[in-house]
Design a protein around this motif. Structure first.
Motif, short mmCIF file in Angstrom:
data_model
loop_
_atom_site.label_atom_id
_atom_site.label_comp_id
_atom_site.label_asym_id
_atom_site.label_seq_id
_atom_site.Cartn_x
_atom_site.Cartn_y
_atom_site.Cartn_z
N ALA A 43 0.83 -1.21 0.00
CA ALA A 43 0.00 0.00 0.00
C ALA A 43 0.86 1.25 0.00
CB ALA A 43 -0.92 -0.01 1.20
N LEU A 44 1.98 1.22 0.70
CA LEU A 44 2.85 2.38 0.76
C LEU A 44 3.68 2.53 -0.50
CD1 LEU A 44 4.06 2.00 4.44
CD2 LEU A 44 2.27 3.49 3.56
N GLU A 45 3.88 1.45 -1.22
CA GLU A 45 4.72 1.46 -2.40
C GLU A 45 4.07 2.19 -3.56
OE1 GLU A 45 5.45 -2.26 -4.57
OE2 GLU A 45 7.50 -1.98 -3.89
N GLN A 46 2.74 2.35 -3.55
CA GLN A 46 2.00 2.93 -4.66
C GLN A 46 2.43 4.36 -4.95
OE1 GLN A 46 -2.14 2.45 -4.29
NE2 GLN A 46 -2.48 2.62 -6.46
N GLY A 47 2.98 5.04 -4.00
CA GLY A 47 3.44 6.39 -4.25
C GLY A 47 2.83 7.36 -3.28
N PRO A 48 3.35 8.58 -3.28
CA PRO A 48 2.83 9.57 -2.34
C PRO A 48 1.37 9.89 -2.65
CG PRO A 48 4.51 10.51 -3.81
CD PRO A 48 4.42 9.05 -4.10
N GLY A 49 0.56 9.86 -1.63
CA GLY A 49 -0.85 10.17 -1.79
C GLY A 49 -1.63 9.10 -2.51
N GLY A 50 -1.06 7.90 -2.67
CA GLY A 50 -1.77 6.83 -3.34
C GLY A 50 -1.93 7.06 -4.84
N ARG A 51 -1.08 7.89 -5.42
CA ARG A 51 -1.19 8.21 -6.83
C ARG A 51 -0.80 7.03 -7.69
NH1 ARG A 51 1.05 14.07 -7.93
NH2 ARG A 51 0.03 13.58 -9.88
N THR A 52 -1.51 6.89 -8.79
CA THR A 52 -1.19 5.82 -9.71
C THR A 52 0.00 6.23 -10.57
OG1 THR A 52 -2.78 6.71 -11.28
CG2 THR A 52 -3.54 4.96 -9.81
N PRO A 53 0.74 5.28 -11.05
CA PRO A 53 1.90 5.63 -11.89
C PRO A 53 1.46 6.04 -13.30
CG PRO A 53 1.74 3.26 -11.64
CD PRO A 53 0.66 3.87 -10.77
N TRP A 54 2.37 6.60 -14.04
CA TRP A 54 2.10 6.97 -15.42
C TRP A 54 1.93 5.72 -16.26
CZ3 TRP A 54 1.06 11.89 -16.31
CH2 TRP A 54 1.58 12.86 -15.46
#
Length: 174
Positions: A43-54
């Motif tokens: 869950a933490l790996e997804q990025g800051p603020g839970g943003r999806t990757p490009w």
């Protein structure tokens, strides 16, 4: 004959008890670390603020000027222990060097929005938007949901996002 020391056996028992306690504590720490690693880390790996990757949305040169182009993008989502790929539709409108990228999900109830002669139309309940994604009619309470994009080396990348349906404000959800 020497009498056994009154404190000798007690010190040994006390030492063994403390050693057993340290070993149990170390084992509990290892189990807690492993459990935390597999439950919280994804869950933490997804990025800051839970943003999806490009995600790749195709070549810029394949998008004609002034005509909406429907593209399918694959979104990777991390949920608990697993990573799942979901396919979502987007609309890309090119006007010269400028792009507009919209989610093809109707902000009313989530049907797929289609292109229409003067913009976009939801076939489910009749919501309509102009070519800029502004709402012009129907039960949807806001314009089409614009998505963040960038162009790198001639490739369009989109950061897909889900939004709360049926409300006037555009509020992102995880």
């Amino acid at each position: 004959m020497n009498a056994p020391s009154a404190t000798g056996p007690l010190e040994r028992r006390s030492f063994l008890g403390k050693l057993a306690g340290l070993m149990m504590g170390a084992m509990a720490a290892v189990v807690a670390f492993a459990a935390g690693r597999y439950t919280l880390h994804p869950a933490l790996e997804q990025g800051p603020g839970g943003r999806t990757p490009w995600t790749d949305a195709g070549l810029l040169e394949d998008i004609p000027d002034g005509q909406p182009v429907k593209r399918s993008v694959v979104i990777s989502q991390i949920a608990g222990w697993g990573q799942f790929n979901v396919q979502r539709l987007i609309w890309i409108v090119r006007r010269g060097e400028k792009l507009e990228v919209f989610s093809a999900t109707c902000p009313h109830l989530g049907c797929t929005v289609n292109a229409a002669p003067n913009g976009f139309l939801c076939p489910c309940h009749g919501s309509a938007w102009n070519a800029e994604g502004d709402r012009i009619g129907g039960p949807a309470r806001r314009g089409l949901d614009a998505l963040e994009y960038e162009v790198r080396e001639g490739v369009v990348y989109v950061r897909y996002q889900y939004f709360k349906p049926s409300i006037e404000e555009k509020i992102a959800v995880a």
